[in-house]
Design a protein around this motif. Structure first.
Motif, PDB file in Angstrom:
ATOM      1  N   LEU A  47       0.814  -1.311  -0.170  1.00  7.00           N
ATOM      2  CA  LEU A  47       0.084  -0.116  -0.103  1.00  7.00           C
ATOM      3  C   LEU A  47       0.832   1.246  -0.014  1.00  7.00           C
ATOM      4  O   LEU A  47       0.647   2.229  -0.802  1.00  7.00           O
ATOM      5  CB  LEU A  47      -0.817   0.043   1.117  1.00  7.00           C
ATOM      6  CG  LEU A  47      -2.010  -1.219   1.275  1.00  7.00           C
ATOM      7  CD1 LEU A  47      -2.984  -0.976   2.506  1.00  7.00           C
ATOM      8  CD2 LEU A  47      -2.637  -1.436  -0.135  1.00  7.00           C
ATOM      9  N   ALA A  48       1.890   1.174   0.877  1.00 10.88           N
ATOM     10  CA  ALA A  48       2.797   2.524   1.007  1.00 10.88           C
ATOM     11  C   ALA A  48       3.529   2.434  -0.586  1.00 10.88           C
ATOM     12  O   ALA A  48       3.715   3.583  -1.015  1.00 10.88           O
ATOM     13  CB  ALA A  48       3.925   2.001   1.883  1.00 10.88           C
ATOM     14  N   GLY A  49       3.934   1.428  -1.263  1.00 14.00           N
ATOM     15  CA  GLY A  49       4.456   1.769  -2.646  1.00 14.00           C
ATOM     16  C   GLY A  49       3.403   2.367  -3.566  1.00 14.00           C
ATOM     17  O   GLY A  49       3.679   3.248  -4.412  1.00 14.00           O
ATOM     18  N   MET A  50       2.240   1.802  -3.473  1.00 10.59           N
ATOM     19  CA  MET A  50       1.173   2.221  -4.438  1.00 10.59           C
ATOM     20  C   MET A  50       0.950   3.762  -4.267  1.00 10.59           C
ATOM     21  O   MET A  50       0.633   4.540  -5.058  1.00 10.59           O
ATOM     22  CB  MET A  50       0.053   1.490  -4.348  1.00 10.59           C
ATOM     23  CG  MET A  50       0.086   0.075  -4.954  1.00 10.59           C
ATOM     24  SD  MET A  50      -1.549  -0.836  -4.524  1.00 10.59           S
ATOM     25  CE  MET A  50      -1.010  -2.578  -4.880  1.00 10.59           C
ATOM     26  N   PHE A  51       0.741   4.116  -2.758  1.00 11.98           N
ATOM     27  CA  PHE A  51       0.345   5.510  -2.519  1.00 11.98           C
ATOM     28  C   PHE A  51       1.543   6.315  -2.930  1.00 11.98           C
ATOM     29  O   PHE A  51       1.384   7.505  -3.538  1.00 11.98           O
ATOM     30  CB  PHE A  51       0.423   5.548  -0.973  1.00 11.98           C
ATOM     31  CG  PHE A  51      -1.166   5.431  -0.315  1.00 11.98           C
ATOM     32  CD1 PHE A  51      -1.980   6.461  -0.829  1.00 11.98           C
ATOM     33  CD2 PHE A  51      -1.524   4.498   0.402  1.00 11.98           C
ATOM     34  CE1 PHE A  51      -3.232   6.316  -0.337  1.00 11.98           C
ATOM     35  CE2 PHE A  51      -2.780   4.588   0.795  1.00 11.98           C
ATOM     36  CZ  PHE A  51      -3.712   5.335   0.426  1.00 11.98           C
ATOM     37  N   SER A  52       2.695   5.861  -3.155  1.00 14.11           N
ATOM     38  CA  SER A  52       3.954   6.653  -3.417  1.00 14.11           C
ATOM     39  C   SER A  52       3.781   7.290  -5.141  1.00 14.11           C
ATOM     40  O   SER A  52       3.995   8.111  -5.183  1.00 14.11           O
ATOM     41  CB  SER A  52       5.236   5.975  -3.307  1.00 14.11           C
ATOM     42  OG  SER A  52       5.392   4.863  -3.979  1.00 14.11           O
ATOM     43  N   ASN A  53       3.264   6.239  -5.586  1.00 11.04           N
ATOM     44  CA  ASN A  53       2.939   6.533  -7.140  1.00 11.04           C
ATOM     45  C   ASN A  53       1.983   7.610  -7.355  1.00 11.04           C
ATOM     46  O   ASN A  53       2.011   8.515  -8.213  1.00 11.04           O
ATOM     47  CB  ASN A  53       2.404   5.203  -7.681  1.00 11.04           C
ATOM     48  CG  ASN A  53       3.436   4.334  -8.329  1.00 11.04           C
ATOM     49  OD1 ASN A  53       4.589   4.672  -8.295  1.00 11.04           O
ATOM     50  ND2 ASN A  53       3.144   3.017  -8.582  1.00 11.04           N
ATOM     51  N   THR A  54       0.840   7.574  -6.394  1.00  9.34           N
ATOM     52  CA  THR A  54      -0.355   8.492  -6.506  1.00  9.34           C
ATOM     53  C   THR A  54       0.360   9.944  -6.288  1.00  9.34           C
ATOM     54  O   THR A  54      -0.333  10.896  -6.407  1.00  9.34           O
ATOM     55  CB  THR A  54      -1.436   8.192  -5.599  1.00  9.34           C
ATOM     56  OG1 THR A  54      -0.973   8.369  -4.261  1.00  9.34           O
ATOM     57  CG2 THR A  54      -1.879   6.821  -6.139  1.00  9.34           C
TER      58      THR A  54
END
Length: 249
Positions: A231-238
């Motif tokens: 989730l942290a990695g995906m949030f970093s993309n946003t």
């Protein structure tokens, strides 16, 4: 971990699970080759077959599990020329078959595959090409292949939903979130910033829902199979500042 599979050519689900093991071992090329065989088994039937979820309820026959390689949760970040980190969700989907009768039918090709099963196999094929692209020089063709397969997986689920089928893969595993992340990342790589922004905006809405929604006493995301690093990695993309236009040639 799924081991001791002695018949790699027996059926697409077996091929899929062997390939996911190879993804965990970072053998992206071998995984991709196996999944190409699996795709040839399921794609010729795709246009002519209706969604089969009503005839073969996935909740009765199969379950879906993200690969367990914890290192993949934090090893998906790559660095581009602008020194921005972009996260690839790098975990494959195991297909777990519960009924012995179902195992035998799948091996002989006598049972149709649900849209969830097809979408999982196609997603894994996309992921193998996506990760292979990060390692090899001929990366653009691999990226385009990955993008096409992610979209195909997405479309299969959308068509099944439009026909009234409920996707266990999406409702329990929130599978579509992984596809949104990787399509956004690929679109960024391919300099389609408008499309990348679209995918990342959809991803952000889904992530906020997962982080805020509760199922009883726990947060919804804790039952999806995702880990906090995912989730942290995906949030970093946003949070990436996506350019408005493509760079000059």
């Amino acid at each position: 971990m799924i081991t001791n599979m002695k018949r790699p050519n027996s059926d697409p689900v077996t091929l899929n699970n062997i390939a996911v093991q190879q993804l965990e071992n970072n053998d992206f090329s071998s995984a991709s080759e196996l999944l190409k065989v699996a795709l040839r088994m399921i794609l010729p039937k795709q246009d002519n077959e209706p969604a089969n979820d009503l005839n073969v309820p996935p909740s009765q026959l199969v379950d879906f599990r993200w690969s367990k390689n914890a290192n993949m949760c934090s090893s998906g970040k790559i660095r581009d020329k602008t020194s921005q980190n972009r996260y690839i969700f790098a975990r494959g989907v195991f297909i777990v078959r519960w009924a012995q009768k179902n195992r035998k039918m799948m091996r002989t090709g006598n049972t149709p595959l649900s849209s969830d099963v097809k979408a999982s196999i196609i997603y894994n094929a996309a992921l193998a090409s996506h990760l292979q692209a990060s390692q090899e020089n001929n990366y653009i063709s691999l990226q385009i292949r990955a993008q096409s397969l992610y979209r195909l997986s997405q479309n299969i689920l959308r068509e099944a939903r439009n026909k009234g089928n409920r996707s266990k893969l999406c409702l329990q595993n929130f599978f579509h979130v992984a596809i949104l992340n990787n399509l956004g990342q690929l679109s960024y790589e391919l300099v389609d910033y408008e499309l990348s922004t679209k995918y990342f905006n959809q991803l952000k809405r889904n992530l906020h829902f997962l982080k805020s929604k509760r199922k009883g006493s726990i947060l919804l995301w804790q039952e999806t199979g995702y880990c906090q690093n995912d989730l942290a990695g995906m949030f970093s993309n946003t949070a990436i500042m996506v350019p408005n236009t493509a760079p000059c040639a």
